[in-house]
Design an enzyme around this catalytic site. Sequence first.
Site, short mmCIF file in Angstrom:
data_model
loop_
_atom_site.label_atom_id
_atom_site.label_comp_id
_atom_site.label_asym_id
_atom_site.label_seq_id
_atom_site.Cartn_x
_atom_site.Cartn_y
_atom_site.Cartn_z
N SER A 1000 21.89 -7.89 -27.68
CA SER A 1000 21.33 -7.08 -28.73
C SER A 1000 20.90 -7.96 -29.91
CB SER A 1000 22.34 -6.01 -29.16
OG SER A 1000 21.73 -5.04 -29.97
N ASP A 1120 20.02 -2.00 -23.44
CA ASP A 1120 20.85 -2.90 -24.22
C ASP A 1120 22.04 -3.37 -23.39
OD1 ASP A 1120 22.57 -4.09 -26.08
OD2 ASP A 1120 21.73 -2.89 -27.70
#
Length: 1481
Positions: A1000, A1120
Site C-alpha cells: 500500500s 491492496d
Amino acid sequence: MDVLELLRASANGCYNTIFSDAWSQYVSQQITSSLYLYIALGILTVLFVAWFIYFKRLARLRLRDEIARSLNAVTSASGGDLRGLRFRKRDKMLFYGRRMLRKMKNVSGQMYSSGKGYKRRAVMRFARRILQLRRENMPLEMRTVEPPAEYLEETIEGSDRVPPDALYMLQSIRIFGHFEKPVFLKLCKHTQVLELMAGDYLFKITDADDSVYIVQSGMINVYISNADGSTLSLKTVRKGESVTSLLSFIDVLSGNPSYYKTVTAKAMEKSVVIRLPMQAFEEVFRENPDVMIRVIQVIMIRLQRVLFTALRNYLGLNAELVQNHMRNKSITISGHLNSQSQSSQSMRQQTTATATGGTSATALGGQQLPAAVPSLPLQRQPPPPTIAPPLRHSREEHTLSGPNPNPNSGNNVQLPEVHGDAPNIDIYHQQQHGGSTSTGNLSTRRGSLVQPSIGGGGGGSTAQEGGCAAAGAPTIDMRLIQSSAVESLRKELGLPNEDAHIIEPFVEVRELEPNVTLITEGNADDVCIWFVMTGTLAVYQGVADATRSSTATTKSDKSDLLIHFVHPGEIVGGLAMLTGEASAYTIRSRNNSRVAYIRRAAIYQIMRQRPRIVLDLGNGVVRRLSPLVRQCDYALDWIFLESGRAVYRQDESSDSTYIVLSGRMRSVITNPGGKKEIVGEYGKGDLVGIVEMITETSRTTTVMAVRDSELAKLPEGLFNAIKLRYPIVVTKLISFLSHRFLGSMQTRGSTGAPGAPVEANPVTHKYSTVALVPITDEVPLTPFTYELYHSLCAIGPVLRLTSEVVRKQLGQNIFEAANEYRLTSWLAQQEDRNIITLYQCDNSLSPWTHRCMRQADVILIVGLGDRSHLVGKFEREIDRLAMRTQKELVLLYPETTNAKPANTLSWLNARPWVTKHHHVLCVKRIFTRKSQYRINDLYSRVLLSEPNMHSDFSRLARWLTGNSIGLVLGGGGARGAAHIGMLKAIQEAGIPIDMVGGVSIGALMGALWCSERNITTVTQKARQWSKKMTKWFLQLLDLTYPITSMFSGREFNKTIHDTFGDVSIEDLWIPYFTLTTDITASCHRIHTNGSLWRYVRSSMSLSGYMPPLCDPKDGHLLLDGGYVNNLPGHLWRYCRASMSIAGVFPPFCDYRDGHLLLDGCYTNNVPADVMHNLGAAHIIAIDVGSQDDTDLTNYGDDLSGWWLLYKKWNPFTSPVKVPDLPDIQSRLAYVSCVRQLEEVKNSDYCEYIRPPIDKYKTLAFGSFDEIRDVGYVFGKNYFESMAKAGRLGRFNQWFNKEPPKRGNHASLNEYTFIDLAQIVCKLPETYAVNTAEIFSEDEDCDGYISEPSTLNTDRRIQVPRAGNSLSLSEAEMDSDVEIDFRSDSKKDKATQSTPPAPGKDNEDKTDAVDRIPLLTLERPLTDQQQQHSDETDEQETPRAMKDGTNTMTTQTTSPTTDAGSEWAGSESELEKENKNVNTKN
C-alpha cells in the site's frame, strides 16, 4: 474500509473552516442512512427506465401514425388501386445484390472470426467502440523461461566402458586418495572374488581385519555383537558399496594388524564380493613412498573431517571419541651415560634422584637399579618397574556393545583425576640453585609458547608437581634430560637406535607452570609433537554445535570441554602434524610439567630422511582413539559426488542421512503432473535427509550435487546404536531439528503461492565459493574483485584467488592432471578457513576458468550497465560448463555519471539462465586504466582502510554471506509519511538497507527509496504526491457510478505515474518487491519485476474505493496486498496495484496476465515473512496501519437495529460499541492479515516497530510534515535506546569496526596446505620452458580427470574375465595401452578438441622421464644449501606480496626474489602467454 472515516479524514485533513465541518457533518448524516440513499437511487433508476420506455413507445406510435397517413394519401391519389405500381428493374437488382452481399459477409465473418475467445474479443471491440477507449503502449515484459532440464534433473550416465567390478573398486579405494593408473592396475592383481550364499559370513569376530570388501552384487549386513549376545545392525551394504576401516588400514601398514572384536558381516542374499587385501598396498608403497605418505595424510584428513564432524558436531560426542587414559603402559625413558664428563658413580647417584618432592627410585620401585641398565622403565602404578619395551595402549571402554555405566553421559564425561602423587617418568630434576651447563643443542627457541625457559646456563628454578623441590636436592645435568627426551621421542617415532642423531638437534625441552597454553584450537602456527616427561597436560575442545561458524576463533575458556589428559610417557599432536591442518584441540598444562617437543618444520625434515615415521605417528593417533570410533569407522562412509549426481532420489527408502563436508546440494521435488520445483539448497555443514530417516518415511525429494561435493554418510543403524548407548545424542538432535522446524514454520507463509518467484523457496543464500566471470574484456574484473574483497573483509576471513596467485603458491604446473589431488586439497583447506572464497576467472576458457566453474557455489557474471547487452561466446560457454550452478548478473555503473539503471530487462531477457541481478555503483578508481602492478599497489593501500558499509559492494557482500538487512514498510494511508521519518532515523543510526518491500503506502515509499537512495529527494517527491492527494476537486472529477468502486482511478493513476514514470522494478538500485491481493486467484502475489507504478497502484487499491488493478500478465484482478499481508515490469503500475483500495479505487488489471490486483494490506500488511524468504537475515518491519477497537459492548444473544439507532441519537444514554456492516466487512477482510502480523511480531528475525501515529486518519495527507516528524523523532529515540541496550549490533554485528591491519587481508602464508608427499620425497617443481604450449594444450581439454566416478575404460582392452579376479585380465594389467577413465561425454568432447599427437622425439622423452623413480628426480643439495633450507624451515618466514596479499613459501631451492618484481614478472609472462596462445590459435 469505512467510507465515513475516509470522508471525515479528507475533510479534517484539508479544511478547518465552519463550512467544511458543516458539510462533513451533513454528508456523514446522509451516508449513515445509506440504505435510504440506495432505495432513492433505485426509485430514480426505475423512473428513468420507465420514462425512457414510454418515450421510445410514444415515438414508435407517432412514426406508425405518420406512415399510415402517407399510405392513405397515396391511396386517395391513385383512386384506391395499387395494382399498377411496380419497382424499377435497376431498383430490384440493387436490392437483391445488397442482400446477397450481406449474406456473403456474414458467412465469411463466421469462417474467419469464429474460434476460441471470439466472443471475448467481440465484446472488447464493442466496449472500445462504445466507450472510445485507447489501448496504451504496454511496456517491455520480462521473458519467463523455464530453467534447463539439467538445472533440476540429475545426470544419469552409464559406464559402458568400465567393467562394473573395476568401477566399484575405483569408487571404493578413492577414499585412500587418488591413484594413478599403474598403481591401480597393480592393486587389481591382488583382488579376489568371493561368492556368498544367504547366511554366509563375510567375516566374523576373531577374523583378521586386513581387507577391503567391495560388494559387486547382493546385500551384506554389518552388525555388532553386544555382551549379552544380542546384535545391533550398523549398516546394510548394497551393490557398489564397500566395507572397510581407515584405522585398520593404518594398523596393517604399521605392522600391527588387528582382528574383528565386535563387528560381523553376513550376507543377506546371494552376493558376490571383491576382496582387496590391505597387504597389496605395501608392495605399491615400497615402490612409491610418496603414495604411502599421501595415503596416510588423506586418511588422517578424512578421519578428522568425516568422523569428528559427524560424531562431534551433530551427535554431541566429544570425550567419548578418545581414551581417557592409557592403561598397562610401560614407558622407558633412557638416560645416556656420558663417561667423558661424569663417572659411573655420579651417574648412578643422579639416576636415583627423586622426580617428585625427593622421592627416590628405590621408593618407587623397591630396588636399586644397576648402573649398566641404559634405560629406566617406570609404570604409572606403584608396582616395581620392569625393563620391557613399550606396550600398546589399551582402549577405554567407549563402545557401542558394552554396558554404559553412565547412560546420560555425553558432554559431561567424568575423566579420571591425576593428582600430585602421579608418578613421573623423568627421574631427573634440577636443584633450585643448580649450576649445570647445558649443551648447545638446548638453545631455547621462542615461538608463541609463553612459558619460562630453563634458566641461564642450563639451570633453572622450577617447581615440580609433587611439591616444592628440597633445597638439598641433587643437581641434574641438562644433557641427561636432553638425552632422555631424545631417546623417548626416538622410540615413539619408531626409529632405530642408530637414528637417534637425526632427531637430536630438533628436540627441545620446556618447563611449564600450571595453566600454560601450549596451543589453541584452530591455531596452525604452533603445531608440534609434544611428549610429556613429568606432570600432566589437559586437552580441551570447544563446545561443538552444528550451527556454529567454522570461522569463530575467539571463545572463553568456560566454553572449552575437557577431553582427556596426557600423562607422562604419552605423546600428543600427531593428528595436526599429519593432516597439515590447524590443531583441533587446545592443550594446557594441568600442573608443573616438563615436556619435550619437536616443531612441525623439524618433523618434516626428519620425514625426508625416514619417511616411515608417518606410520608410527598415524599409529599413535589411532591408539588414542576409543573403540567407539573404530566401530563408527566401519559404518560411516565418505562419498564424493560430481556435479549432477544424485545423493538419493524421490520415493526411495530412507536408511541414512548425509552431512555436507564441502560443495553444494539441491533438493528438487517432482509434482504429480511431472513438473519439478526447487525445494531448497544445502551448503557446507548442513544435514540432509535427517527427517525422513528418523520418521522412517520414503524420500520426499531428489537431492543432487550442484558442484563437486564431499559428503559423510551416516547410516540409520549406526545412528540407532549410538542413540541407545548415549542418550545425549537424542537431546542434541531434538535441539537441532527444533531450530530447523521453527525456522521453516516462520517462513512457510508465502512459500508456494502463485506468482511467487523462484527465490521464495527456502534456498539458503549463503555461499562459500564465488566465481567472478567478465562478460567482455572491457570489464575491470580485477578492481571489482578487490572492491568486493575489501567489503567482505569486514564480515570475516575471505580469500581472493587468481590463476597467477595459485601458480605462485603451488607451481607453474599445478593445473596438470598429475597435480589434481594437491590442487583440490589446497583449495578445500582454503575454503574451510574462510567464510567465502573469491575465484577470479581468466578472460578465456583456461584450465583455471574450468576449475573456478567446478568450485563455485554461485557465479557472478560482471558487465558494464551502459554498454551493449548482447551475449558473448565466452559467456555461453560458461553457461554450458556450469548448467546447474546458480548465476547472478552484476551490472557496474560509474559514480561520475548521474545516470540511473535502465534497460535491465534487455540484459535479463538475453540471459534466461540468470536468476538474480545486482546494480553496483562504482567509485572512479575502478574504471581507471592501469597496469596490473599499479592496480595491486593501489589496492594494497585501499585494503588498509575501512570499507563503506552503505556501498553497493557491501550490499553485495552481505547478500553472498547471508547477512542481508531487509526493510519492510506496512500500509496505512497518510500515516505512511512516518516511513520517511523512520528512513531518516535508520540512516542516521548507521543501519544499511539491502532489500526493501512494501504494501500500500509502504510500496510507494519503499519504491521511492530504492529509486533515489537520497532522503532529501525521497522526502520532496513524497510531499508532492501527498499534496496532490489533497486536491478534492480532482477527486470529485474522478467520481464514477459506484458499481465496483467510488472512483475510476484515472487521476490516482496519474499521480503515481507522474511520481515514477515508466520505470521497471528491475531498474531500481536496491532489490524491491511489493505485495498485492489477487482477487482472480484468491491469493496474494509478490512482484519483483515489471511495471513499478502499476504494481504500486495495485497494492493501494482499497476495496470499495478503487477498482482492482487488472494484471497485464494474466488478467487477474489485484487488490491492496494488506488484505493478506500488510508488511511485505513498469514500476508505477505495481505501485498503483498495491494501492488499489477496494471500493475507493478500481482493481488494477495486470498487463501481463489480466489478473485483477487490489491493495496488499488485505492479505499481508507487514510482509516480513516474505522478505525473510527472499534472503534477508535481519529485518526491520515498520507498521503504520490502523488498529481495530477490541473493547466492544456485550449486547447479549440478539441485537436490535432500532435499539442501536436509539443509543446513537439519544445524547442522554451511554454510547455502545458495536461494529456496523462496513466495519464487520473490513474486519473479515483483514483476518489473515492480523494472523500474519502476530507471527511477524513473535519471530526472531524481525524487529517490529510501530510509531505513535494512531491519531492520524487514513486520508490525512495534508499532515504529511507532521506525521513525518513524528516518525523521525520516534525512530531516533528507538534506535538510540537499542544502541544503549546493545541490541543494535544484530544489524551490524558482522561489521569490523576496526580498520584491518597490514597483512590481515590475505592468509595464504599464515596457513596453507601441506603436501607431505612432496615435502618428504622432495618432489621438485617442474617449470615448463614454453608455457604457451602448456596453455594451448590445456585450453583444448575440458577440465580435469578428477575422480574415478567418471572414469571409463577404453573398449580396446576389454577382454573376458579370467579367474577369480577383476574383469581386467593379466594382459590388460601388464599392457601399455592407455586406459581412458573419462566419461563418455567428456571423452567424445576431448576427442573432437584434442590437438595432433606430439612428435616421436617428444613422446620418447616423456616416457623416459616417467620411467625415472620419483626419489631420483631431485638434485642433491650441498651442505651450505641444506643448512640454508633448514634455517628457512625453522624460521618459517612468510613473504608478503606487493599488493598486500600474502603468498605461501614453496618448497623450492630457488632464491627468494623481490615481491614487486615477482608480480611484475608474472604479469609480463602472462601477457606473453596470452599472445602466444592467440598467435597459435
